[in-house]
Design a protein around this motif. Structure first.
Motif, PDB file in Angstrom:
ATOM      1  N   GLN A  94       8.637  63.425 165.526  1.00  0.00           N
ATOM      2  CA  GLN A  94       8.851  62.701 164.279  1.00  0.00           C
ATOM      3  C   GLN A  94       8.472  63.614 163.128  1.00  0.00           C
ATOM      4  O   GLN A  94       7.354  64.138 163.082  1.00  0.00           O
ATOM      5  N   PRO A 133       3.575  62.355 171.499  1.00  0.00           N
ATOM      6  CA  PRO A 133       4.708  62.911 170.749  1.00  0.00           C
ATOM      7  C   PRO A 133       4.221  64.005 169.805  1.00  0.00           C
ATOM      8  O   PRO A 133       3.014  64.190 169.610  1.00  0.00           O
ATOM      9  N   GLY A 183       7.637  54.213 171.272  1.00  0.00           N
ATOM     10  CA  GLY A 183       8.179  55.246 172.139  1.00  0.00           C
ATOM     11  C   GLY A 183       7.685  55.120 173.558  1.00  0.00           C
ATOM     12  O   GLY A 183       7.044  54.143 173.939  1.00  0.00           O
ATOM     13  N   ILE A 226       4.148  65.026 165.948  1.00  0.00           N
ATOM     14  CA  ILE A 226       4.369  64.588 164.572  1.00  0.00           C
ATOM     15  C   ILE A 226       4.266  65.821 163.683  1.00  0.00           C
ATOM     16  O   ILE A 226       3.233  66.497 163.663  1.00  0.00           O
ATOM     17  N   ALA A 270       5.264  55.668 166.308  1.00  0.00           N
ATOM     18  CA  ALA A 270       5.623  56.724 167.243  1.00  0.00           C
ATOM     19  C   ALA A 270       5.061  56.459 168.637  1.00  0.00           C
ATOM     20  O   ALA A 270       5.723  56.736 169.644  1.00  0.00           O
TER      21      ALA A 270
END
Length: 371
Positions: free
Chosen positions: A170, A210, A205, A212, A201
């Protein structure tokens, strides 16, 4: 005497719900068009490995879904129940992606070769991968700050890193982040309250780790005055593993989530004006401009990727010519991409088998956006 029908116990229901949630994580459907994630390393329909970790306490969600919290105004309590029910469906666990395998090690090595001026960053990631083998077997909790002049390729490297690790990405443009709500959510009492980027996120998800990307992090200091708070305020908690483990989004204050596994990559043209306390939470790398040879290698890689993207490898020359490389000298990664794309289109339009990049086709200088 006939036996009474079996009634599913609450525990059995929760077990089945957890099983279905894990199956959705392990065997995901292909991403919808426009989904914000790194391109998958493998077929999205294959089983995805990785340790499952708890990201929130399911008992809290169950109580809220059943209306078990303190009485509150209907709008707020109704919204809480809706969020809780959505979280019950998605489950309280998420996968740790970026599993350390020989394939991942090879992709990191390729990333180091393709971005030679980021060699120190790639070596840091390789070291983290080694340490991960003795822990949760996944690359998690990166806190990288890439500092360098515009056009050095910082954002491009962050995007390629997400591809190499195979986890969602993201990107948050901090030059336009107007309030602390951007990352940490807006206060629940607002009628238009909504969670921030971190909560979304993780909970929306499939992965607990993840990437960022905070693009142009130094510019948000200029934009937040009078905008409702410091956009970087939530980072002081999120970049500390212990406090990130109990992070509460301001829009969902009733549910702490475990955000310590998130991988953070921030970019900046300089560190001037950034709080030393914030800088101390990052591993800071000074990124030099690539050498002429390295810049040419990057341009060739971009060209090759575009040929594959448009499926025209058999229609155009497989490499850029020396005169094309000369014409692209001094361009930023962003500008080079645009020029090569235009040149490919022009060659196809003219039914030529080579592209021609010339200075007259140079895009106008714009320094707004990614660098």
């Amino acid at each position: 005497m006939s036996e009474s029908p079996t009634v599913s116990s609450p525990n059995r229901v929760e077990q089945l719900r957890a099983l279905f949630a894990e199956l959705r994580l392990r065997y995901p459907k292909p991403l919808a068009s426009g989904a914000s994630a790194a391109p998958p390393i493998a077929d999205a329909n294959l089983y995805e490995p990785g340790q499952l970790v708890q990201i929130f306490d399911p008992s809290i969600v169950t109580r809220v879904a059943e209306g078990g919290l303190d009485a509150d105004e209907e709008r707020k309590s109704g919204r809480r129940r809706q969020i809780a029910r959505q979280l019950q469906v998605s489950g309280h666990q998420r996968l740790l992606g970026a599993c350390v395998t020989d394939a991942l090690t090879e992709r990191i090595a390729v990333l180091k070769a393709s971005h030679p001026n980021f060699a120190e960053v790639s070596e840091e990631i390789a070291r983290e991968a080694v340490l991960a083998q003795f822990g949760n077997a996944s690359v998690t909790g990166l806190r990288l700050l890439l500092v360098g002049p515009p056009g050095v390729g910082k954002t491009d490297y962050a995007l390629r890193l997400a591809e190499a690790l195979g986890v969602p990405m993201q990107l948050v443009s901090m030059s336009t982040a107007q309030a602390s709500a951007h990352l940490g959510g807006s206060d629940e009492y607002w009628s238009n309250t909504r969670p921030g980027a971190v909560f979304e996120a993780i909970t929306s998800g499939r992965h607990a780790n993840p990437i960022i990307v905070l693009d142009e992090i130094e510019k948000c200091r200029l934009s937040h005055v009078g905008s409702g708070g410091d956009p970087l305020g939530a980072l002081y908690q999120l970049l500390e593993p212990r406090s990130a483990q109990i992070f509460c989004d301001r829009s969902v204050l009733w549910l702490p989530i475990d955000a310590r596994h998130v991988n953070w990559v921030a970019t900046a043209n300089s560190t001037e004006g950034l709080d030393p306390a914030l800088l101390s939470r990052f591993v800071v790398f000074e990124i030099p401009m690539p050498s002429a040879e390295a810049h040419h290698a990057v341009l060739q890689r971009i060209y090759t990727q575009m040929l594959r993207e448009f499926g025209v490898q058999d229609r155009l020359a497989e490499a850029l010519r020396p005169q094309d490389l000369d014409a692209l000298s001094g361009t930023s990664i962003r500008e080079a991409r645009l020029l090569i794309r235009r040149s490919i289109a022009a060659a196809l339009q003219s039914e030529r088998d080579v592209i021609e990049v010339c200075h007259t086709a140079r895009a106008p200088e714009r320094r707004i956006g990614f660098c």
